[in-house]
Design a protein around this motif. Sequence first.
Motif, PDB file in Angstrom:
ATOM      1  N   ASP A  43       0.850  -1.184   0.000  1.00  0.00           N
ATOM      2  CA  ASP A  43       0.000   0.000   0.000  1.00  0.00           C
ATOM      3  C   ASP A  43       0.890   1.240   0.000  1.00  0.00           C
ATOM      4  N   GLY A  44       0.796   2.054  -1.023  1.00  0.00           N
ATOM      5  CA  GLY A  44       1.615   3.258  -1.101  1.00  0.00           C
ATOM      6  C   GLY A  44       2.739   3.091  -2.096  1.00  0.00           C
ATOM      7  N   GLN A  45       3.697   4.019  -2.012  1.00  0.00           N
ATOM      8  CA  GLN A  45       4.801   3.947  -2.962  1.00  0.00           C
ATOM      9  C   GLN A  45       6.092   3.534  -2.268  1.00  0.00           C
ATOM     10  N   LEU A  46       7.046   3.146  -3.079  1.00  0.00           N
ATOM     11  CA  LEU A  46       8.342   2.700  -2.595  1.00  0.00           C
ATOM     12  C   LEU A  46       9.269   3.894  -2.424  1.00  0.00           C
ATOM     13  N   ASP A  47      10.192   3.794  -1.478  1.00  0.00           N
ATOM     14  CA  ASP A  47      11.184   4.850  -1.258  1.00  0.00           C
ATOM     15  C   ASP A  47      12.405   4.655  -2.146  1.00  0.00           C
ATOM     16  N   LEU A  48      12.768   3.394  -2.371  1.00  0.00           N
ATOM     17  CA  LEU A  48      13.957   3.074  -3.158  1.00  0.00           C
ATOM     18  C   LEU A  48      13.694   1.850  -4.011  1.00  0.00           C
ATOM     19  N   VAL A  49      14.112   1.932  -5.277  1.00  0.00           N
ATOM     20  CA  VAL A  49      14.036   0.795  -6.190  1.00  0.00           C
ATOM     21  C   VAL A  49      15.413   0.627  -6.811  1.00  0.00           C
ATOM     22  N   LEU A  50      15.899  -0.595  -6.807  1.00  0.00           N
ATOM     23  CA  LEU A  50      17.168  -0.929  -7.448  1.00  0.00           C
ATOM     24  C   LEU A  50      16.867  -1.798  -8.655  1.00  0.00           C
ATOM     25  N   LEU A  51      17.281  -1.324  -9.837  1.00  0.00           N
ATOM     26  CA  LEU A  51      17.073  -2.070 -11.075  1.00  0.00           C
ATOM     27  C   LEU A  51      18.377  -2.733 -11.509  1.00  0.00           C
ATOM     28  N   ASP A  52      18.345  -4.051 -11.632  1.00  0.00           N
ATOM     29  CA  ASP A  52      19.503  -4.811 -12.099  1.00  0.00           C
ATOM     30  C   ASP A  52      19.003  -6.056 -12.827  1.00  0.00           C
ATOM     31  N   VAL A  53      18.228  -5.823 -13.871  1.00  0.00           N
ATOM     32  CA  VAL A  53      17.650  -6.895 -14.667  1.00  0.00           C
ATOM     33  C   VAL A  53      18.296  -6.878 -16.052  1.00  0.00           C
ATOM     34  N   ASN A  54      17.781  -7.648 -16.986  1.00  0.00           N
ATOM     35  CA  ASN A  54      18.284  -7.575 -18.361  1.00  0.00           C
ATOM     36  C   ASN A  54      18.100  -6.147 -18.861  1.00  0.00           C
ATOM     37  N   THR A  55      19.080  -5.645 -19.591  1.00  0.00           N
ATOM     38  CA  THR A  55      19.079  -4.231 -19.967  1.00  0.00           C
ATOM     39  C   THR A  55      17.803  -3.799 -20.696  1.00  0.00           C
ATOM     40  N   GLU A  56      17.211  -4.667 -21.487  1.00  0.00           N
ATOM     41  CA  GLU A  56      15.991  -4.284 -22.206  1.00  0.00           C
ATOM     42  C   GLU A  56      14.778  -4.193 -21.287  1.00  0.00           C
ATOM     43  N   GLN A  57      14.897  -4.636 -20.034  1.00  0.00           N
ATOM     44  CA  GLN A  57      13.783  -4.588 -19.089  1.00  0.00           C
ATOM     45  C   GLN A  57      13.773  -3.327 -18.213  1.00  0.00           C
ATOM     46  N   TYR A  58      14.859  -2.561 -18.205  1.00  0.00           N
ATOM     47  CA  TYR A  58      14.911  -1.402 -17.308  1.00  0.00           C
ATOM     48  C   TYR A  58      13.785  -0.415 -17.578  1.00  0.00           C
ATOM     49  N   LEU A  59      13.668   0.059 -18.798  1.00  0.00           N
ATOM     50  CA  LEU A  59      12.668   1.075 -19.098  1.00  0.00           C
ATOM     51  C   LEU A  59      11.239   0.540 -18.944  1.00  0.00           C
ATOM     52  N   PRO A  60      10.886  -0.634 -19.486  1.00  0.00           N
ATOM     53  CA  PRO A  60       9.517  -1.123 -19.272  1.00  0.00           C
ATOM     54  C   PRO A  60       9.177  -1.320 -17.787  1.00  0.00           C
TER      55      PRO A  60
END
Length: 189
Positions: free
Chosen positions: A107-124
Amino acid sequence: MDEYGANVEWHPSYGVEKARIIRSILEKISAEKSEALNIAEFGSYAGYMTVLLGSSLRNNSKMYSVEEDSEYSDISSEIFRTAGLSNCQFLNDSAESAVSTIRDLHDGQLDLVLLDVNTEQYLPTFIQLQKTGLIGKGTTVIANNAIEPGLPDFLIYVRTAPELFSSTLHPCKNGYEDLRDGLEEVNIL
């Protein structure tokens, strides 16, 4: 993990330099928030960042660790528990599916998100997090691999909308290699 990666056998973890940068960003966020932190990581590999992020959690904090590969998800979960940490929900799923799952659980929004997936998945993944309301004003997103292998679509998206995002590249060493890389810190305005 750092000792092993630097002196025994290379593995694709963050390494000392990236960990120092992320720890600094995390300390800044923690200092600004007196209440619990809500964190999600997309791509845990063997749990290096999962432990670093999890060790910063306060009471009532929520953390979600997403890893599509079931073997790595299990390893990450085991290392997290071995470190004496317990405040994380592990999701063995794709980033796309996990965003919906987290939206259902959180419930609510996140304070921090770490993205480390396949490069084509970052933007989507980033756009889906925006659309679901999991990230918004005040959220910090850290994108690994900004230089190597590079994230051109993601970087164009966040760097060309200064009214929406404040974006900072943190150049650094890539794990245990001499290869230069960077972490992109995106603060949502």
